[in-house]
Design a protein around this motif. Structure first.
Motif, mmCIF file in Angstrom:
data_model
loop_
_atom_site.group_PDB
_atom_site.id
_atom_site.type_symbol
_atom_site.label_atom_id
_atom_site.label_comp_id
_atom_site.label_asym_id
_atom_site.label_seq_id
_atom_site.Cartn_x
_atom_site.Cartn_y
_atom_site.Cartn_z
ATOM 1 N N ILE A 187 31.053 3.999 4.177
ATOM 2 C CA ILE A 187 31.406 2.826 3.182
ATOM 3 C C ILE A 187 29.988 3.089 2.352
ATOM 4 C CG2 ILE A 187 31.098 0.188 2.992
ATOM 5 C CD1 ILE A 187 31.962 1.694 6.442
ATOM 6 N N GLY A 188 30.148 3.223 1.218
ATOM 7 C CA GLY A 188 29.054 3.497 0.022
ATOM 8 C C GLY A 188 29.648 4.060 -1.244
ATOM 9 N N GLN A 189 28.868 4.386 -1.931
ATOM 10 C CA GLN A 189 28.992 5.062 -3.372
ATOM 11 C C GLN A 189 29.487 6.357 -3.207
ATOM 12 O OE1 GLN A 189 25.951 5.836 -6.454
ATOM 13 N NE2 GLN A 189 27.125 4.166 -7.650
ATOM 14 N N ASP A 190 30.236 6.925 -4.206
ATOM 15 C CA ASP A 190 30.518 8.456 -3.829
ATOM 16 C C ASP A 190 29.212 8.908 -4.643
ATOM 17 O OD1 ASP A 190 31.338 10.946 -4.884
ATOM 18 O OD2 ASP A 190 33.216 10.527 -4.713
ATOM 19 N N LEU A 191 28.399 9.427 -3.977
ATOM 20 C CA LEU A 191 26.878 9.935 -4.661
ATOM 21 C C LEU A 191 27.144 10.979 -5.641
ATOM 22 C CD1 LEU A 191 25.306 9.245 -1.416
ATOM 23 C CD2 LEU A 191 25.349 7.595 -3.319
ATOM 24 N N TYR A 192 27.643 11.936 -5.229
ATOM 25 C CA TYR A 192 27.936 13.084 -6.132
ATOM 26 C C TYR A 192 28.547 12.707 -7.537
ATOM 27 C CZ TYR A 192 28.716 17.768 -7.938
ATOM 28 O OH TYR A 192 28.987 18.765 -9.179
ATOM 29 N N GLN A 193 29.588 12.020 -7.510
ATOM 30 C CA GLN A 193 30.281 11.592 -8.722
ATOM 31 C C GLN A 193 29.515 10.553 -9.592
ATOM 32 O OE1 GLN A 193 33.158 12.765 -10.149
ATOM 33 N NE2 GLN A 193 33.105 14.401 -8.414
ATOM 34 N N ALA A 194 28.936 9.832 -8.887
ATOM 35 C CA ALA A 194 27.904 8.830 -9.330
ATOM 36 C C ALA A 194 26.931 9.684 -10.405
ATOM 37 C CB ALA A 194 27.037 7.983 -8.461
ATOM 38 N N GLY A 195 26.366 10.871 -9.639
ATOM 39 C CA GLY A 195 25.374 11.760 -10.417
ATOM 40 C C GLY A 195 25.985 12.282 -11.435
ATOM 41 N N VAL A 196 27.337 12.520 -11.480
ATOM 42 C CA VAL A 196 28.007 13.384 -12.482
ATOM 43 C C VAL A 196 28.273 12.234 -13.782
ATOM 44 C CG1 VAL A 196 30.570 13.965 -13.129
ATOM 45 C CG2 VAL A 196 29.347 14.937 -11.299
ATOM 46 N N ARG A 210 23.250 12.547 -5.953
ATOM 47 C CA ARG A 210 23.334 12.160 -7.257
ATOM 48 C C ARG A 210 22.633 13.299 -8.291
ATOM 49 N NH1 ARG A 210 21.272 6.163 -5.820
ATOM 50 N NH2 ARG A 210 23.160 5.368 -5.292
ATOM 51 N N LEU A 211 21.561 13.719 -7.798
ATOM 52 C CA LEU A 211 20.921 14.693 -8.581
ATOM 53 C C LEU A 211 21.364 16.032 -8.749
ATOM 54 C CD1 LEU A 211 16.842 15.214 -8.454
ATOM 55 C CD2 LEU A 211 18.551 17.209 -8.448
ATOM 56 N N ASP A 212 22.284 16.298 -7.769
ATOM 57 C CA ASP A 212 23.071 17.504 -7.797
ATOM 58 C C ASP A 212 24.072 17.427 -8.833
ATOM 59 O OD1 ASP A 212 21.437 18.699 -5.706
ATOM 60 O OD2 ASP A 212 22.993 18.310 -4.162
ATOM 61 N N GLY A 213 24.887 16.248 -8.820
ATOM 62 C CA GLY A 213 25.780 15.911 -9.804
ATOM 63 C C GLY A 213 25.252 15.853 -11.001
ATOM 64 N N ALA A 214 23.977 15.061 -11.491
ATOM 65 C CA ALA A 214 23.398 15.154 -12.670
ATOM 66 C C ALA A 214 23.191 16.550 -13.158
ATOM 67 C CB ALA A 214 22.141 14.169 -12.931
ATOM 68 N N SER A 215 22.559 17.148 -12.405
ATOM 69 C CA SER A 215 21.906 18.669 -12.901
ATOM 70 C C SER A 215 23.194 19.517 -13.157
ATOM 71 C CB SER A 215 21.248 19.248 -11.649
ATOM 72 O OG SER A 215 20.139 18.428 -11.292
ATOM 73 N N ASP A 216 24.364 19.566 -12.175
ATOM 74 C CA ASP A 216 25.365 20.382 -12.651
ATOM 75 C C ASP A 216 26.097 20.111 -13.991
ATOM 76 O OD1 ASP A 216 25.220 21.527 -10.205
ATOM 77 O OD2 ASP A 216 26.807 20.569 -8.973
ATOM 78 N N VAL A 217 26.281 18.759 -14.435
ATOM 79 C CA VAL A 217 26.842 18.271 -15.717
ATOM 80 C C VAL A 217 26.014 18.853 -16.783
ATOM 81 C CG1 VAL A 217 27.404 16.474 -17.074
ATOM 82 C CG2 VAL A 217 28.108 16.439 -14.812
ATOM 83 N N ILE A 218 24.520 18.640 -16.618
ATOM 84 C CA ILE A 218 23.722 19.046 -17.751
ATOM 85 C C ILE A 218 23.784 20.753 -18.093
ATOM 86 C CG2 ILE A 218 21.233 19.080 -18.531
ATOM 87 C CD1 ILE A 218 20.901 16.476 -16.787
ATOM 88 N N ASN A 275 34.765 3.161 -1.214
ATOM 89 C CA ASN A 275 33.815 3.649 -2.207
ATOM 90 C C ASN A 275 33.422 2.323 -2.873
ATOM 91 O OD1 ASN A 275 32.749 4.796 -4.586
ATOM 92 N ND2 ASN A 275 34.032 5.937 -5.109
ATOM 93 N N THR A 276 32.076 2.085 -2.849
ATOM 94 C CA THR A 276 31.776 0.581 -3.229
ATOM 95 C C THR A 276 31.671 0.890 -4.623
ATOM 96 O OG1 THR A 276 29.555 1.431 -2.796
ATOM 97 C CG2 THR A 276 30.647 0.318 -1.035
ATOM 98 N N GLY A 277 31.733 1.852 -5.509
ATOM 99 C CA GLY A 277 31.744 1.785 -6.938
ATOM 100 C C GLY A 277 30.542 2.138 -7.738
ATOM 101 N N LEU A 278 30.840 2.103 -9.084
ATOM 102 C CA LEU A 278 29.962 2.574 -10.104
ATOM 103 C C LEU A 278 29.941 1.820 -11.225
ATOM 104 C CD1 LEU A 278 28.884 5.994 -11.073
ATOM 105 C CD2 LEU A 278 29.559 4.322 -12.778
ATOM 106 N N LYS A 279 29.021 1.256 -11.593
ATOM 107 C CA LYS A 279 28.989 0.394 -13.021
ATOM 108 C C LYS A 279 27.844 0.342 -13.782
ATOM 109 C CE LYS A 279 29.525 -4.363 -14.602
ATOM 110 N NZ LYS A 279 29.637 -6.018 -14.281
ATOM 111 N N PHE A 280 27.862 0.945 -15.033
ATOM 112 C CA PHE A 280 26.936 0.954 -15.961
ATOM 113 C C PHE A 280 26.392 -0.426 -16.273
ATOM 114 C CE2 PHE A 280 28.075 5.416 -15.943
ATOM 115 C CZ PHE A 280 26.957 6.365 -16.077
#
Length: 371
Positions: free
Chosen positions: A167-176, A206-214, A332-337
């Protein structure tokens, strides 16, 4: 900040019934589906039975005790998580315990799990911040008939961990998603990605997801990965020190709440937004929100910590109430900017849902509901 006390090895009073033999149950039916685990009620022998209200949806049941093992028990991020845990337990007539480590010490967390198993907890929720350390205690809990759920951080696929649901955020996708926001704002130059505790599974994905996109963007952006530590004061100090030594940086972004506040404070102190520097991160610490409203930082990401506590208790309860026939299921507890354009409701209300008030209340909704 008003919030629940950090409690180790004791039940939180907010979820205790004044009369252990009379508990009202205005709770909801279970909505989750998944694999059953036989024998989960074996550990309940000898517990006193509770008595359900005549019109309640559930029959009388023991006052089940749900133990939450956390990695940073006093971190303000988890204040709403504790409120969600308490509220769901009170709704369903159960007790809770909040324990673990203050400093992300995996050994302390495993010790807390061992204590919960020995004390015959009804169910255990654990933030799995290490890919292997929790495999053995999870297995032993399941063998003892104690269902185990992960929340906020989860074991990676293939790790061998047999927790029942996350129960929590999809952490990699949040980083993406954060990485996509970064490359939409910055074309070239150095960008700092801050992480409180590198390698820990609540934030490393999250760091992995952000790094991959960049890296895949093709833009001439270079990445500095900076570790900041497990406490908010330490994180703020590390961010300021980094900026003073790297004043050519084009953006500073964090994958944890304390460091995000550090970025906001640093950008405000040195007026970096006016110099074209971008910043963002995660979570809803009050100072972060205030400085987003001021325009000092671009965004933060809400992962809804309240429901990480609330939904986890609901899954535990429905699993036990159904003998394992209902649930478990990943949530998935979601993501909101949260940006300057939509930050106002976070600043104008003080609720248990965001951890800024201990008062139970219903908050009227205003405006359109975003789809």
């Amino acid at each position: 900040m008003s919030g629940p006390d950090d409690v180790s090895q004791t039940d939180l009073a907010a979820t205790d019934s004044p009369n252990d033999t009379l508990i009202l149950h205005p709770g909801r039916r279970g909505l989750l589906q998944g694999a059953a685990l036989g024998g989960t009620l074996a550990m309940l022998g000898g517990m006193r039975n509770a008595m359900a209200a005549p019109d309640g949806p559930f029959p009388a049941h023991p006052k089940w005790r749900f133990v939450f093992v956390n990695h940073v028990t006093t971190n303000p991020f988890f204040t709403p998580t504790q409120y969600g845990m308490q509220d769901a337990a009170a709704l369903l007539g159960c007790g809770t315990q909040w324990t673990g480590s203050v400093t992300s010490d995996v050994g302390q967390m495993v010790s807390s799990m061992n204590s919960a198993i020995a004390a015959k907890a009804s169910a255990i929720a654990v933030s799995i911040i290490d890919p292997h350390a929790f495999n053995d205690p999870v297995q032993r809990a399941l063998e003892a008939g104690i269902p185990v759920f992960s929340y906020n951080a989860d074991a990676p696929t293939g790790s061998g961990n047999k927790r029942l649901a996350y129960i929590g955020q999809d952490l990699y996708q949040a980083g993406v998603k954060m990485g996509e926001r970064i490359v939409s704002m910055i074309d070239s130059g150095p960008v700092a990605l801050f992480i409180a505790t590198p390698g820990q599974l609540n934030i490393q994905p999250r760091l992995d997801g952000a790094s991959d996109v960049i890296k895949k963007s093709g833009k001439a952006i270079t990445i500095d990965v900076v570790a900041t530590g497990a406490t908010v004061n330490e994180e703020i100090s590390k961010v300021k020190s980094y900026y003073l030594g790297h004043q050519h940086v084009k953006g500073m972004f964090a994958v944890d709440g304390g460091t995000t506040e550090g970025i906001a404070e640093t950008m405000d102190q040195y007026d970096l937004a006016s110099k074209g520097v971008h910043g963002g991160g995660f979570d809803l610490l009050p100072r972060t929100l205030e400085l987003i409203k001021k325009g000092a930082m671009d965004f933060t990401i809400d992962q809804q910590p309240y429901i990480q506590g609330f939904y986890t208790v609901v899954e535990m309860f429905t699993f036990l109430a159904s003998g394992g026939l209902v649930g478990p299921a990943d949530v998935n507890t979601g993501l909101k900017f949260v940006t300057k354009e939509n930050v106002d409701p976070y600043l104008t209300t003080s609720t248990r849902y965001e951890g800024k008030s201990s008062q139970a209340q219903i908050v009227p909704h205003s405006g359109l509901i975003a789809g």
